[in-house]
Design a protein around this motif. Sequence first.
Motif, PDB file in Angstrom:
ATOM      1  N   GLY A   1       0.823  -1.202   0.000  1.00  0.00           N
ATOM      2  CA  GLY A   1       0.000   0.000   0.000  1.00  0.00           C
ATOM      3  C   GLY A   1       0.856   1.250   0.000  1.00  0.00           C
ATOM      4  O   GLY A   1       0.571   2.233  -0.696  1.00  0.00           O
ATOM      5  N   HIS A   2       1.942   1.233   0.779  1.00  0.00           N
ATOM      6  CA  HIS A   2       2.902   2.339   0.739  1.00  0.00           C
ATOM      7  C   HIS A   2       3.472   2.479  -0.669  1.00  0.00           C
ATOM      8  O   HIS A   2       3.615   3.584  -1.203  1.00  0.00           O
ATOM      9  CB  HIS A   2       4.065   2.079   1.705  1.00  0.00           C
ATOM     10  N   GLY A   3       3.819   1.323  -1.262  1.00  0.00           N
ATOM     11  CA  GLY A   3       4.429   1.342  -2.588  1.00  0.00           C
ATOM     12  C   GLY A   3       3.538   1.952  -3.649  1.00  0.00           C
ATOM     13  O   GLY A   3       3.988   2.766  -4.464  1.00  0.00           O
ATOM     14  N   SER A   4       2.276   1.574  -3.651  1.00  0.00           N
ATOM     15  CA  SER A   4       1.362   2.112  -4.662  1.00  0.00           C
ATOM     16  C   SER A   4       1.161   3.608  -4.485  1.00  0.00           C
ATOM     17  O   SER A   4       1.058   4.367  -5.459  1.00  0.00           O
ATOM     18  CB  SER A   4       0.015   1.375  -4.617  1.00  0.00           C
ATOM     19  N   MET A   5       1.145   4.085  -3.227  1.00  0.00           N
ATOM     20  CA  MET A   5       0.984   5.515  -2.966  1.00  0.00           C
ATOM     21  C   MET A   5       2.205   6.307  -3.410  1.00  0.00           C
ATOM     22  O   MET A   5       2.099   7.366  -4.044  1.00  0.00           O
ATOM     23  CB  MET A   5       0.715   5.747  -1.482  1.00  0.00           C
ATOM     24  N   LEU A   6       3.403   5.809  -3.069  1.00  0.00           N
ATOM     25  CA  LEU A   6       4.624   6.485  -3.491  1.00  0.00           C
ATOM     26  C   LEU A   6       4.731   6.521  -5.012  1.00  0.00           C
ATOM     27  O   LEU A   6       5.149   7.528  -5.601  1.00  0.00           O
ATOM     28  CB  LEU A   6       5.848   5.777  -2.902  1.00  0.00           C
ATOM     29  N   LEU A   7       4.358   5.429  -5.641  1.00  0.00           N
ATOM     30  CA  LEU A   7       4.415   5.338  -7.097  1.00  0.00           C
ATOM     31  C   LEU A   7       3.492   6.369  -7.733  1.00  0.00           C
ATOM     32  O   LEU A   7       3.861   7.062  -8.685  1.00  0.00           O
ATOM     33  CB  LEU A   7       4.018   3.930  -7.529  1.00  0.00           C
ATOM     34  N   ALA A   8       2.289   6.496  -7.195  1.00  0.00           N
ATOM     35  CA  ALA A   8       1.337   7.477  -7.723  1.00  0.00           C
ATOM     36  C   ALA A   8       1.867   8.891  -7.565  1.00  0.00           C
ATOM     37  O   ALA A   8       1.756   9.720  -8.478  1.00  0.00           O
ATOM     38  CB  ALA A   8      -0.011   7.330  -7.017  1.00  0.00           C
ATOM     39  N   ALA A   9       2.468   9.182  -6.409  1.00  0.00           N
ATOM     40  CA  ALA A   9       2.999  10.522  -6.170  1.00  0.00           C
ATOM     41  C   ALA A   9       4.134  10.856  -7.130  1.00  0.00           C
ATOM     42  O   ALA A   9       4.191  11.962  -7.689  1.00  0.00           O
ATOM     43  CB  ALA A   9       3.483  10.635  -4.725  1.00  0.00           C
ATOM     44  N   MET A  10       5.027   9.893  -7.357  1.00  0.00           N
ATOM     45  CA  MET A  10       6.152  10.127  -8.258  1.00  0.00           C
ATOM     46  C   MET A  10       5.681  10.269  -9.698  1.00  0.00           C
ATOM     47  O   MET A  10       6.161  11.128 -10.445  1.00  0.00           O
ATOM     48  CB  MET A  10       7.161   8.987  -8.135  1.00  0.00           C
ATOM     49  N   ALA A  11       4.753   9.415 -10.098  1.00  0.00           N
ATOM     50  CA  ALA A  11       4.255   9.464 -11.471  1.00  0.00           C
ATOM     51  C   ALA A  11       3.523  10.771 -11.746  1.00  0.00           C
ATOM     52  O   ALA A  11       3.700  11.390 -12.804  1.00  0.00           O
ATOM     53  CB  ALA A  11       3.339   8.272 -11.733  1.00  0.00           C
ATOM     54  N   GLU A  12       2.709  11.204 -10.786  1.00  0.00           N
ATOM     55  CA  GLU A  12       1.967  12.448 -10.973  1.00  0.00           C
ATOM     56  C   GLU A  12       2.921  13.637 -11.077  1.00  0.00           C
ATOM     57  O   GLU A  12       2.738  14.526 -11.925  1.00  0.00           O
ATOM     58  CB  GLU A  12       0.998  12.653  -9.814  1.00  0.00           C
ATOM     59  N   ALA A  13       3.957  13.643 -10.238  1.00  0.00           N
ATOM     60  CA  ALA A  13       4.939  14.720 -10.296  1.00  0.00           C
ATOM     61  C   ALA A  13       5.705  14.716 -11.612  1.00  0.00           C
ATOM     62  O   ALA A  13       6.216  15.749 -12.051  1.00  0.00           O
ATOM     63  CB  ALA A  13       5.917  14.588  -9.127  1.00  0.00           C
ATOM     64  N   ASP A  14       5.754  13.549 -12.245  1.00  0.00           N
ATOM     65  CA  ASP A  14       6.446  13.400 -13.523  1.00  0.00           C
ATOM     66  C   ASP A  14       5.537  13.669 -14.716  1.00  0.00           C
ATOM     67  O   ASP A  14       5.920  13.448 -15.859  1.00  0.00           O
ATOM     68  CB  ASP A  14       7.030  11.982 -13.620  1.00  0.00           C
TER      69      ASP A  14
END
Length: 208
Positions: free
Chosen positions: A140-153
Motif C-alpha cells: 500500500g505504501h508502494g502504490s501511494m509512493l508510485l502514484a505521487a512520483m508518477a503524478e509529479a512526472d
Amino acid sequence: MPVILRVERDLPRRTPLLEAAAAAAVAVCLDERAQEGGEWHPLVSAWIDGRIRKVSRRARGAHWHAVQDLPGVTVSVDGASARALLPWPVDETPKTVSRLQISGTELPMDEPGPVADGVPVLWVNPTVEMTVGKLAAQVGHGSMLLAAMAEADGVDLSKWDCHCAVRMARPGEWNPDVSWERDRAVAVRDAGFTEVEPGTVTVVAQWG
C-alpha cells in the motif's frame, strides 16, 4: 489508514489479496472525495502530511460486511478483496475496526505468472520475512509512493485503474538501490515498528 483484508474460511490467494490491498490504499488517496474541496480531503491530507502509517486487519463474514459501511474504497482482484478506510487517529478507531485481528494473517505462497505489459510492479524484498498483513501495508505504501512520483512526472493518473502487480523479487535480482530518474522506481523504507529493522527496504515500486 486501516486496510481490511477479507480472509474467509475459503482462503483467498496471496498475490491477488496483496494486489487488492495496494490498489485500495492508493484509490482512497486518488478518490475525488479526497481532493481539495472534497469531504475526505481534511483527513487524507493531514495523514499524508504527517507520518504515514497503515494497519492491516482481517475480517470475514458479518465483520467484513460491517466495514463496508465505513468510508473507504473496496477493491477486488481475482476473487480476493481488501478495503482501505479513511485514516483517523488510533484512539478514534471505531469498534467495528478495532475488534478485528491484526496479527497472524498468513497465506501460502502462490505463482501469479508474468506481469502484463505496462502494469506497474511492486517488487517484494525476498531477503526478509513478512506476514501477509505486514506486506499488505507495505505494498500500500508502494502504490501511494508510485502514484505521487508518477503524478509529479506528469503522468495522468485519471487513466490509471490503481492496479499494480505484486511479485516476489528473485534473490539474485533484488536491488533496492533505485531512483525515479534512472529506473522509474521508488523504494519503500520501513520505519521498523513491526517485523523488520528500521530502514529496511521492503518493496521497490516500479512504474510500468
